[in-house]
Design an enzyme around this catalytic site. Sequence first.
Site, mmCIF file in Angstrom:
data_model
loop_
_atom_site.group_PDB
_atom_site.id
_atom_site.type_symbol
_atom_site.label_atom_id
_atom_site.label_comp_id
_atom_site.label_asym_id
_atom_site.label_seq_id
_atom_site.Cartn_x
_atom_site.Cartn_y
_atom_site.Cartn_z
ATOM 1 N N LYS A 1 -40.229 30.339 -46.488
ATOM 2 C CA LYS A 1 -39.400 29.608 -47.461
ATOM 3 C C LYS A 1 -40.022 28.238 -47.779
ATOM 4 O O LYS A 1 -39.750 27.652 -48.817
ATOM 5 C CB LYS A 1 -38.009 29.437 -46.849
ATOM 6 N N ASP B 1 -26.505 19.498 -44.334
ATOM 7 C CA ASP B 1 -27.142 20.776 -44.013
ATOM 8 C C ASP B 1 -28.610 20.567 -43.631
ATOM 9 O O ASP B 1 -29.452 20.343 -44.497
ATOM 10 C CB ASP B 1 -27.022 21.682 -45.259
ATOM 11 N N GLU C 1 -26.866 26.190 -50.828
ATOM 12 C CA GLU C 1 -26.383 26.392 -49.459
ATOM 13 C C GLU C 1 -25.201 25.486 -49.092
ATOM 14 O O GLU C 1 -24.198 25.975 -48.554
ATOM 15 C CB GLU C 1 -27.540 26.223 -48.467
ATOM 16 N N ASP D 1 -27.788 34.732 -46.810
ATOM 17 C CA ASP D 1 -28.392 33.426 -46.534
ATOM 18 C C ASP D 1 -29.833 33.716 -46.139
ATOM 19 O O ASP D 1 -30.091 34.216 -45.045
ATOM 20 C CB ASP D 1 -27.612 32.747 -45.397
#
Length: 522
Positions: free
Chosen positions: A70, A193, A171, A8
């Site tokens: 990211k 999420d 994810e 992850d």
Amino acid sequence: MGRIVGIDLGTTNSCVAVLDGDEPLVIHNQEGGRTTPSMVSWNAEGEAVVGASSKRQMVTNPKRTVFGVKRLIGRKVSDPSVQAVIRTSPYRVVAARNGDAWVDIDGTARSPQEISAHILAKMKKVAEDYLGEPVTEAVVTVPAYFDDVQRQATKDAGAIAGLTVRGILNEPTAAALAYGVHHQHNQRLAVFDLGGGTFDISILAIENGVFEVLATHGDTTLGGDDFDRVIIDLLADGFAAQHGLDLRVDTVALQRLKEAAERAKIELSSAMSTDINLPFLAANSGGPLHLTRELQRGELERACRELLERLDAPCRQALSDAHCTAADIDQVLLVGGMTRMPAVQERALAIFKKAPSKGVNPDEIVAMGAAVHSGVMGGELQEVVLLDVTPHNMGVKVTGDRMSVIIPANTSIPVRAKKVFATTEDRQTFVAIEVFQGNHDGASKNRRLGRFVLGDLRPAPRGAAKVEVSFTLDANGILEVTAEEVSAGEGGPRKAASVQLEASSGLTADEISALGKQLLLR
Ligand code: AMP
């Protein structure tokens, strides 16, 4: 063959897991942590420092410490979300030749792929130390709402780190896989999420071991960093009103504010109020200035109201795309550190009208799901089948800046689709095809993936020459485009050469290989 690990690669923290029998197991890093801060800094000697050691020195080395990379990967500097990062980041974001957002460290422009590769290399090492064998393959997770460019860039980061990325997994899908291996009864899940940088919502059906994503939606510009930024502004505006000084222009003060803001936000998830204490934050002619302030949970929630409201629309859209209502959802999984904030949980409860599942660790479940997926790919878990979807429309630009959709959003992947286009001028000898991804009707409002030219068409009247454009979207959500002339005419149908999409972003194969060699030399 070595093991495939699940990684992850988070905005704030990263986590690596491996399948142990049929159980996903999170691996501790060298410092004993189950997650590793997604931070990379360069020390005075020019060496890269990753994870907890990087986080420890961020206040004293703010310009050379990169967090939240990211949010930059696969994006242009002109992107509004990159502009938001620039406003509150102590490190310097610069434009690469093609306009991609890179980071300048002491005069060297570094791509987000290279910076992410340092984090992936650290996770690779964590796994190798535990397994006692080299690790060369991984499943890496990305937000479901990442587009083709962001996915490709993540894959390239893996290649630089010496990892073959066997799968790019969404994810929320990963979270559902980790949850579902122990709860295999038929059900519908909503995976909510909210991480450090992005928000994803996916609706899945689990039926007889088949995990089918029914719809996915999200916002790649909404995450914990935005909540931190609201607190930073609250503190800095208060300080400016009191002392007439803007703390945001001083990189060290900004870094301290950022740390304090995140700490306060986390504390307010369990306490109703918290004290913020930042001595010697600035100075004026009267001497040093300190920031001391109490922050109430209610005050934080009011300041973040707009961010909290932005959670609603993607959820409603995903429910509608999945042809469901909230009443059809059996279980809500909360994933990502930000779902520990009570106001976020209340929002999820209000939307889905049921209490979220307990007993899921929002920081680890995504890596665990990536490990489960690696087991599915490696054949260890044969009873699980995964069907994921693409979150965006994919198509080409046609007259009037309209988007002609070839693969619609929420189509199951992998998929191959074609569409035939006719020429718009007499004796046209070539067509230029621009490929876009996104859900706007106006092509240029969407993400431009690239352009190619198909030449050597047979001269023909307008509309008579025809070009067939084929899109192949693989299980990782990565697109390949080809085109060929299919006009019937003299000599029957003829096929012109297929052409590859010329990407308008990203690194070249040579750049990836050179960066990979540099990383190995460390
Ligand atoms: P992730 O990307 O899933 O690691 O999520 C990280 C985000 O969750 C960061 O913005 C953290 O500040 C935030 N976070 C972690 N723990 C908490 C907490 N207890 N309350 C509120 N936010 C949190």
